[in-house]
Motif scaffolding. Sequence first.
Motif, short mmCIF file in Angstrom:
data_model
loop_
_atom_site.label_atom_id
_atom_site.label_comp_id
_atom_site.label_asym_id
_atom_site.label_seq_id
_atom_site.Cartn_x
_atom_site.Cartn_y
_atom_site.Cartn_z
N LEU A 108 0.84 -1.20 0.00
CA LEU A 108 0.00 0.00 0.00
C LEU A 108 0.87 1.25 0.00
N ILE A 109 0.64 2.12 -0.96
CA ILE A 109 1.28 3.43 -1.00
C ILE A 109 0.23 4.45 -0.58
N GLN A 110 0.34 4.91 0.66
CA GLN A 110 -0.61 5.92 1.16
C GLN A 110 0.04 7.29 1.04
N LEU A 111 -0.50 8.12 0.18
CA LEU A 111 0.09 9.43 -0.07
C LEU A 111 -0.59 10.51 0.76
N PRO A 112 0.18 11.46 1.27
CA PRO A 112 -0.39 12.53 2.11
C PRO A 112 -1.06 13.59 1.25
N ARG A 113 -1.81 14.47 1.90
CA ARG A 113 -2.47 15.57 1.17
C ARG A 113 -1.46 16.51 0.52
N SER A 114 -0.24 16.51 1.02
CA SER A 114 0.80 17.36 0.41
C SER A 114 1.23 16.85 -0.96
N PHE A 115 0.82 15.62 -1.30
CA PHE A 115 1.02 15.11 -2.66
C PHE A 115 -0.15 15.63 -3.50
N LYS A 116 0.01 16.84 -4.00
CA LYS A 116 -1.07 17.56 -4.66
C LYS A 116 -1.34 17.02 -6.07
N GLU A 117 -2.56 17.23 -6.52
CA GLU A 117 -2.92 16.90 -7.89
C GLU A 117 -2.30 17.96 -8.80
N SER A 118 -1.16 17.65 -9.40
CA SER A 118 -0.40 18.63 -10.18
C SER A 118 0.47 17.93 -11.21
N GLU A 119 0.97 18.70 -12.14
CA GLU A 119 1.88 18.15 -13.15
C GLU A 119 3.15 17.63 -12.50
N GLU A 120 3.60 18.31 -11.46
CA GLU A 120 4.81 17.87 -10.76
C GLU A 120 4.61 16.49 -10.13
N SER A 121 3.46 16.29 -9.50
CA SER A 121 3.18 14.99 -8.88
C SER A 121 3.10 13.88 -9.93
N PHE A 122 2.41 14.17 -11.04
CA PHE A 122 2.34 13.17 -12.11
C PHE A 122 3.72 12.85 -12.67
N SER A 123 4.54 13.88 -12.83
CA SER A 123 5.88 13.69 -13.36
C SER A 123 6.72 12.84 -12.41
N ASN A 124 6.63 13.14 -11.12
CA ASN A 124 7.37 12.35 -10.13
C ASN A 124 6.90 10.90 -10.13
N ALA A 125 5.58 10.72 -10.17
CA ALA A 125 5.02 9.36 -10.16
C ALA A 125 5.43 8.59 -11.41
N GLU A 126 5.42 9.26 -12.55
CA GLU A 126 5.78 8.61 -13.80
C GLU A 126 7.23 8.11 -13.75
N ARG A 127 8.11 8.94 -13.25
CA ARG A 127 9.51 8.55 -13.13
C ARG A 127 9.67 7.45 -12.08
#
Length: 239
Positions: A108-127
């Motif tokens: 389980l990967i539980q992400l905090p609210r500070s992991f915002k819905e943003s291009e940066e988050s998607f980019s980090n997740a993709e990598r």
Amino acid sequence: MIYVGTCGFCEKQDKYFKDFSTVEIQQTFYKILQESTLKKWREKAPEGFVFSIKAFQGVTHPSNSPTWRRSNVKPSKNVGLLRPTNEVLHYWKITLKEAKILNAKFILIQLPRSFKESEESFSNAERFFSLIDRGEFEIAVELRGWSEGGIKKFVREFDVIDVVDPIVRVPLHGGEINYYRLHGRYENGKIIYSHRYSDEELLKARERVFSFHVEESYVYFNNSNMCEDAQRFKQLVLR
């Protein structure tokens, strides 16, 4: 099949293994555990018992998260939020090793609210997802504060299970496994963990779990009254 358990052992392990069919290990989020501890749990568990482990917070939570106060590791500024740093990837490898020792089904990967819905988050997740070894494990992700569209894009693009409270919303991933976490009551954007589920709420959760029919469903209670509420829910599922 519907498996019911709690987030962490809510009673003595010997009794827990008799009462429930699965558990979500919480300790792996806060601390790096000894191999001997994980092996002992696996050996004590009955055949067919399902373990899920929560990824270490170095993968998900930044160094300013209060959760680090309970850790046996001192965080650097480069931890958390699925950032593809050496530290995050290192902590994922540790989580993966722990999951293998425990012979877990889920991470389980539980992400905090500070992991915002943003291009940066998607980019980090993709990598991040392009670099990690998933092993043979099902990866379940709990996103908080994201839109339905954002969640759907995330879970389908990275082929992960959308973790939901069945009373709150519908799972948005594909596949034949659903993963549910029931934390308590939601009030003004906050979770009231002290909430005790009413019979009506448990019946609604049961109805939703059955209506979102898939091959396997895993239901974990994470409120203060989790042991009793999980037992009550299990009886509703069995009847």
